[in-house]
Design a protein around this motif. Sequence first.
Motif, PDB file in Angstrom:
ATOM      1  N   UNK A  57      39.701  27.317  40.293  1.00 54.75           N
ATOM      2  CA  UNK A  57      39.613  26.267  41.309  1.00 54.75           C
ATOM      3  C   UNK A  57      40.222  24.996  40.722  1.00 54.75           C
ATOM      4  N   UNK A  58      40.387  23.971  41.553  1.00 59.90           N
ATOM      5  CA  UNK A  58      40.941  22.710  41.036  1.00 59.90           C
ATOM      6  C   UNK A  58      40.110  22.162  39.889  1.00 59.90           C
ATOM      7  N   UNK A  59      38.792  22.421  39.948  1.00 62.43           N
ATOM      8  CA  UNK A  59      37.892  21.864  38.928  1.00 62.43           C
ATOM      9  C   UNK A  59      37.719  22.773  37.718  1.00 62.43           C
ATOM     10  N   UNK A  60      38.327  23.957  37.740  1.00 67.78           N
ATOM     11  CA  UNK A  60      38.222  24.833  36.568  1.00 67.78           C
ATOM     12  C   UNK A  60      38.038  26.292  36.928  1.00 67.78           C
ATOM     13  N   UNK A  61      37.840  27.093  35.882  1.00 67.24           N
ATOM     14  CA  UNK A  61      37.702  28.532  36.091  1.00 67.24           C
ATOM     15  C   UNK A  61      36.251  28.921  36.337  1.00 67.24           C
ATOM     16  N   UNK A  62      36.055  30.010  37.085  1.00 68.63           N
ATOM     17  CA  UNK A  62      34.710  30.554  37.283  1.00 68.63           C
ATOM     18  C   UNK A  62      34.797  32.067  37.221  1.00 68.63           C
ATOM     19  N   UNK A  63      33.703  32.685  36.803  1.00 69.04           N
ATOM     20  CA  UNK A  63      33.631  34.143  36.868  1.00 69.04           C
ATOM     21  C   UNK A  63      32.665  34.523  37.985  1.00 69.04           C
ATOM     22  N   UNK A  64      33.142  35.325  38.908  1.00 71.33           N
ATOM     23  CA  UNK A  64      32.294  35.814  39.996  1.00 71.33           C
ATOM     24  C   UNK A  64      32.129  37.311  39.800  1.00 71.33           C
ATOM     25  N   UNK A  65      30.933  37.782  40.018  1.00 68.21           N
ATOM     26  CA  UNK A  65      30.650  39.172  39.709  1.00 68.21           C
ATOM     27  C   UNK A  65      29.726  39.773  40.758  1.00 68.21           C
ATOM     28  N   UNK A  66      29.981  41.028  41.079  1.00 67.94           N
ATOM     29  CA  UNK A  66      29.070  41.741  41.971  1.00 67.94           C
ATOM     30  C   UNK A  66      28.735  43.077  41.327  1.00 67.94           C
ATOM     31  N   UNK A  67      27.456  43.382  41.273  1.00 67.18           N
ATOM     32  CA  UNK A  67      27.003  44.671  40.755  1.00 67.18           C
ATOM     33  C   UNK A  67      26.353  45.415  41.906  1.00 67.18           C
ATOM     34  N   UNK A  68      26.826  46.636  42.147  1.00 69.88           N
ATOM     35  CA  UNK A  68      26.315  47.430  43.267  1.00 69.88           C
ATOM     36  C   UNK A  68      25.643  48.677  42.725  1.00 69.88           C
ATOM     37  N   UNK A  69      24.351  48.758  42.930  1.00 71.04           N
ATOM     38  CA  UNK A  69      23.639  49.952  42.487  1.00 71.04           C
ATOM     39  C   UNK A  69      23.288  50.803  43.692  1.00 71.04           C
ATOM     40  N   UNK A  70      23.536  52.092  43.612  1.00 68.26           N
ATOM     41  CA  UNK A  70      23.164  52.964  44.731  1.00 68.26           C
ATOM     42  C   UNK A  70      21.666  52.859  44.993  1.00 68.26           C
TER      43      UNK A  70
END
Length: 370
Positions: free
Chosen positions: A76-89
């Motif tokens: 983003x303009x303000x910096x980096x981010x890590x977005x994560x999604x964990x899907x468990x059955x």
Amino acid sequence: MQVKSCKLTNFRNYETLETEFFSGVNLIAGGNGQGKTNLVEAVMLLALSKSPRTSHDEDLVRESQSLARVELVIERDFGKMKLECVLGKETGKKFFINSNEIKKVSDIFGNLVAVYFSPNDLVIVSGSPAERRDFMDTDISELSGSYYNLVQRYQKVLFQRNKLLKTVHDKNLIIDQIEVWNEQLASLAGLIIKTRKSFINKLAPFADETIKFLSKDSDTLQIKYDGARGETSAEIKEEILKSLRFNLDKDMELGYTSIGPHRDDVVFELNGRDSKVFASQGQQRSIVLALKIAELLVFERELGEKPILVLDDVFSELDSARQRKLYEKLAGFQVLMTGTYFKFKPSEDYLMMTVKNAKVKTKFVEKKEK
Ligand SMILES: Nc1ncnc2c1ncn2[C@@H]1O[C@H](COP(=O)(O)OP(=O)(O)O)[C@@H](O)[C@H]1O
Ligand SMILES: [Mg+2]
């Protein structure tokens, strides 16, 4: 903003994948069933909190596995981010921002803002009103987690009111109890409809401008919200309250609430005529494309940053004039587009990503100097 990289584990047909994206156009090519849509679906999962093509989260987990993971690094303009999604059955869906689990789903919205267009989106024009409501609700939520929560609350109150209408058959008893629900429902409806109308009002001029641009000025597009009258949420609330009371006998007979934002619609008028009835398939595709580009421009204005555009299998369906114009219009945006084959390549630098059996090869192609 842009997606810098993507890491998948047991997501759809990907066992593991690590790939980077380019800040401009990314052409994602490959045969059918190789994993092109799966790749952009993973990106959209973190923009929408759900897949754009299924409501069954377990479908996203690789066959015979129990846990899938999607990790994106975005800038983003303000910096980096890590977005994560964990899907468990078994364990369901969890989201993380910079490795911290978020408490409410609505907190994921507004981080990665992406507009998605796939052939299935033609239903926004040709399908039932539910498709158009879903289009508004999904897309408004992307920028506003609080709108998402509003819709969830409305659904709960609606469920309670409908339950009363369905289970109680004594009119006096209903009259005693229904006012509480009417009041809450109308109040939420006022806020929802007000937000939708203002979204449509922002979208309309950009969509009209885009359709003119794509059609070399031969087409015009008007968009109108079809629902309760009123400008402010208080005015709309009063309208809804009146209609809820007026329609009580009808609702009792039906066993559900027959008016409100859950029944509203949007009308797209191409050259003055309702496009649901009059527009050809090609015209419907142009309308949806114009809507998506308009959304991109509205989001950009609201965010003060460029959102990303994901075109899944729609680019090659456009005629060559529109393909060229689209590249022109999208200069400066990060675009992920999938297709089996790209006849027209961008004239600027782009990244060629070739997907074969859940493996991705990338090749950076530099602009040809004239
Ligand atoms: N949960 C899953 N586990 C394993 N494979 C899957 C899963 N879901 C979809 N697939 C496979 O992914 C492939 C489709 O990938 P997709 O990205 O839609 O193809 P395309 O490249 O045509 O866009 C199919 O071969 C399908 O069997
Ligand atoms: Mg596909």
